[in-house]
Design an enzyme around this catalytic site. Structure first.
Site, PDB file in Angstrom:
ATOM      1  N   HIS A 177       0.851  -1.186   0.000  1.00  0.00           N
ATOM      2  CA  HIS A 177       0.000   0.000   0.000  1.00  0.00           C
ATOM      3  C   HIS A 177       0.887   1.235   0.000  1.00  0.00           C
ATOM      4  O   HIS A 177       2.091   1.159   0.238  1.00  0.00           O
ATOM      5  CB  HIS A 177      -0.918   0.016   1.222  1.00  0.00           C
ATOM      6  N   CYS A 219      16.543  19.657 -14.874  1.00  0.00           N
ATOM      7  CA  CYS A 219      16.753  19.405 -16.311  1.00  0.00           C
ATOM      8  C   CYS A 219      18.240  19.301 -16.628  1.00  0.00           C
ATOM      9  O   CYS A 219      18.667  18.412 -17.384  1.00  0.00           O
ATOM     10  CB  CYS A 219      16.100  20.514 -17.139  1.00  0.00           C
TER      11      CYS A 219
END
Length: 339
Positions: A165, A199
């Protein structure tokens, strides 16, 4: 020689204790006996959880009954609760506020299953869709400022129930760790270079290859330069995306594949270790754009955090990320890379 490395996002330093060079077999194995007989998350025992918030289920089946394949319920002992009025109070040097928010449990499957990597890829897609649906629903509450999806696995990872979970906690303030990333890393780097630090990290990792684990159409997995834990692995969208809630269907499919593949490799190499999976995304309901780049962090719990780490916030990692990534890459050849 040991080496100190700095995380370019939040400025945190870690110690890479390369002279120890701990390989997978050097970490103690963790074995836990299954406890299926008393599991409240199994299908057919829905009455043992709080009433469900949302579920993906077969048409015609009732709430809080069998027929579901992913199910979300409130945490039985919530850290924060949705009812009430958000209020702040100051008492001299101290501040407090009402514990408004949400704390939910996402049960990943009705069958008693312990490990995430045992899901079919299609089931992982459904789990990610549930993350997205609950994330977007909670983001509509103006009182909420940050939504954290996370997964604790194994006792050392903080899991009290073994049935696979994950959880979601929504908070009325932006966590300090996120603000540190935004203010000290992302915004400062953007002001200096005009670019996103995440990035640029991906560009450098793709060029160097030595910390790269694997690549999917829309995502990249690598062991970060300043890894805090042995075999710590990050998964980032290749294109700049600030908000996890905006994930597309194509990205869900790509993320499901790379996430399951990464966990499969970690399970094989480290014998199903305890770990934490953490989603980092942009704050919500704030009047400014932090320029964040959402991502997932997988933190295997192979070493213990002790006094030095708590006193200095410097983690000691005995496995260089270059070694960890190489081991995981070599495991790819054994498991196959079919998408």
């Amino acid at each position: 020689m040991p080496e100190m490395r700095q995380n370019p996002v939040n400025g945190q330093w870690v110690v890479i204790a390369a002279e120890r060079a701990m390989r997978p077999q050097d970490f103690p194995a963790t074995r836990e006996e299954p406890r299926v007989s008393d599991c409240p998350f199994c299908g057919g025992r829905e009455e043992e959880t709080p009433p469900e918030i949302w579920a993906y289920r077969q048409a015609g089946t009732d709430r809080d009954a069998p027929g579901w394949w992913v199910r979300t319920v409130p945490n039985k002992y919530p850290a924060l609760a949705p009812d009430g009025i958000l209020a702040e109070h100051n008492e001299g040097v101290y501040s407090r506020m009402t514990g408004i928010g949400a704390h939910e449990v996402i049960i990943e499957t009705p069958r008693h299953q312990v490990h995430f990597h045992e899901h079919p890829v299609g089931q992982v897609e459904e789990i990610i869709r549930m993350w997205r649906d609950r994330y977007c629903d909670l983001a509509r509450d103006y009182r909420i400022k940050y939504i954290q999806v996370f997964k604790n696995h194994g006792r050392e990872g903080g899991a009290s129930i073994e049935h696979t979970h994950c959880q979601l906690i929504a908070t009325p303030v932006v966590p300090k760790s996120v603000m540190d990333e935004v203010v000290h890393g992302i915004e400062r780097y953007r002001q200096t270079t005009g670019r996103c630090v995440f990035c640029d990290m991906m560009v450098q990792e793709q060029a160097a290859q030595d910390r790269l684990v694997l690549e999917a159409e829309h995502f990249l997995a690598f062991c970060p330069f300043a890894s805090r834990f042995p075999f710590e692995t990050w998964i980032l969208p290749k294109h700049h995306k600030t908000d996890f809630g905006a994930i597309s269907e194509d990205e869900i499919k790509s993320l499901a594949w790379i996430l399951r593949e990464t966990f499969t490799r970690l399970a094989q190499v480290l014998n199903n270790p305890p770990y934490n999976l953490i989603l980092h995304s942009s704050p919500v309901n704030i009047p400014w754009d932090p320029g964040y780049h959402w991502h997932l962090e997988i933190l295997p719990r192979l070493t213990r955090v002790a006094g030095f780490e708590m006193g200095t916030d410097y983690y000691i990692n005995p496995t260089p990320p270059e070694m960890a990534a190489k081991i995981l890459r070599e495991t790819i050849e054994d498991l196959g890379t079919s998408h």
